[in-house]
Motif scaffolding. Structure first.
Motif, short mmCIF file in Angstrom:
data_model
loop_
_atom_site.label_atom_id
_atom_site.label_comp_id
_atom_site.label_asym_id
_atom_site.label_seq_id
_atom_site.Cartn_x
_atom_site.Cartn_y
_atom_site.Cartn_z
N GLU A 1 61.41 -6.83 -25.01
CA GLU A 1 60.14 -7.49 -25.35
C GLU A 1 60.33 -9.00 -25.25
O GLU A 1 61.23 -9.56 -25.88
CB GLU A 1 59.69 -7.12 -26.77
N THR B 1 62.76 -8.73 -19.18
CA THR B 1 61.50 -8.44 -19.89
C THR B 1 60.32 -8.49 -18.90
O THR B 1 59.39 -7.69 -18.98
CB THR B 1 61.22 -9.43 -21.04
N ALA C 1 54.62 -2.72 -23.89
CA ALA C 1 54.11 -2.12 -25.11
C ALA C 1 53.01 -1.14 -24.81
O ALA C 1 52.13 -1.39 -24.01
CB ALA C 1 53.60 -3.22 -26.04
#
Lengths: 277, 123
Positions: free
Chosen positions: A137, A266, A276
């Protein structure tokens, strides 16, 4: 360790030289004390008789007995001196041994400090690496960079610049402790940060502040392989952190090699739809 | 032999990991909390022998957590070492006013931390 036994064959426990010498001295001391007491008794007796007039003149001692007593006393005195001499030598030997042990102790303490410092350094590097690669993330990687700079390097002012897509400009992507809205975009090659991005080499104000950018303590190029993808600018150090050290240099190397890669991963992760949700 | 228990209170994973790494060389039971509130609750539940407390944390900061620990008979005696980036005198004074026993500054010096921990655990 060698051990001695005072009374071989008797089964008595072994004793140390210092204890043996102390015992010898005590024995000689007791004998001398007895002798002095005996002589004192004779003197008093003689004085008393003389005062009473019962024995105005002492009977002369036999020359052989006097000579014998004299030799006995000389022998005991020699023994006492020898014991004293041995004890002094033993004390001196023990004192030297004690000094030797103290020197060894200091050396081990110094070694322990060095090892512990090295342990802490390695722990710091391990923690930094784990934090950078512990997530895919983007915000967590940025937070990890910030925590590493704050808690390991010791600065609460920093900015992460990234190369803007399709341009030769660095733009502030994350700031902490500085106002990101007022940070300008920087052309690669211009200013300290721009030159760091162009050359791919870190800038560190080791001993003196940078005249061009006084607030800047260090600027590390963020790389993926050999390609520079951004730069990490670290401004003022915490008040109680006086100077940068060897660990900071290693952390900068690690950040340069891994922070850029972690951010790149990421982006890849996001691009391939693993973000996500 | 009873293993000593240490409660680590910090919202930073980096600091918690660092503290774990430094303290892992000694046989301590380590318990963690992520803010002052959780720290106070864990202190009551776990009864640690020592607490390492960050200052700036969400929900409840380290000073307030320390005051609450000192106000509670169950936790009054537990030594609290503040772990702070704010080494300035004013911050240190606030820490002592809140009842903390000692403090260490970040970046954490492993030897200093170990030395203080061992001292407060009577080792």
């Amino acid at each position: 360790m060698g051990r001695t036994n005072d009374t071989p064959g008797t089964g008595a426990p072994p004793s140390r030289p210092a204890e043996r010498h102390e015992r010898d001295l005590k024995s000689v001391n007791t004998k001398l004390r007895d002798l002095i007491a005996s002589l004192e008794g004779q003197r008093q007796q003689y004085q008393r008789r003389r005062a009473e007039g019962t024995s105005p003149e002492p009977a002369p001692a036999a020359p052989e007995a006097e000579d014998l007593e004299k030799r006995r006393l000389q022998s005991e005195l020699a023994l006492a001196r020898e014991a004293l001499d041995q004890r002094s030598k033993e004390e001196e030997r023990l004192r030297e041994r004690l000094q030797e042990i103290e020197r060894e102790h200091r050396r081990i303490c110094d070694d322990y400090v060095v090892v512990e410092e090295r342990n802490t350094d390695l722990a710091s590097l391990f923690v930094a690496l784990s934090r950078l690669h512990g997530t895919l993330e983007r915000n967590e990687v940025m937070a990890a960079i910030q925590e590493i700079v704050t808690n390991i390097v010791g600065s609460e002012e920093m900015a992460v610049y990234e190369l803007a897509a399709g341009s030769k400009e660095l733009e502030p992507a994350w700031t902490f402790g500085v106002d990101g809205a007022h940070l300008p975009r920087i052309r690669v090659g211009e200013g300290v940060i721009g030159r760091v991005a162009a050359a791919g080499e870190p800038f560190v104000a080791w001993e003196r502040t940078c005249a061009e950018e006084p607030a800047l303590t260090a600027c590390i190029p963020l790389k993926v392989g050999e390609r520079v993808t951004g730069a990490l600018a670290i401004y003022h150090l915490l008040g109680h952190k006086a100077v940068l050290g060897n660990l900071d240099r290693q952390i900068f190397d690690l950040l340069g090699a891994h922070a850029g890669a972690a951010l790149y991963f990421t982006a890849l992760h996001q691009r391939h739809g693993f973000g996500a949700g | 032999m009873n293993r000593k228990k240490i409660l680590l209170v910090d919202d930073s994973s980096t600091v918690l990991l660092m503290e774990r790494m430094i303290l892992s060389k000694s046989p301590y039971d380590l318990v963690t909390a992520r803010d002052g509130w959780e720290g106070v609750e864990k202190a009551k539940a776990e009864r640690p022998d020592l607490i390492l407390m960050d200052v700036v944390m969400p929900r409840m900061d380290g000073f307030e957590a320390c005051r609450r620990l000192r106000a509670d008979d169950e936790t009054r005696q537990i030594p609290v070492i503040m772990v702070t980036t704010r080494g300035e005198l004013q911050s240190v004074e606030s820490g002592y006013e809140s009842g903390c026993s000692d403090y260490v500054t970040k970046p954490i010096n492993g030897l200093e931390l170990l030395s203080k921990v061992r001292n407060y655990l009577g080792e």
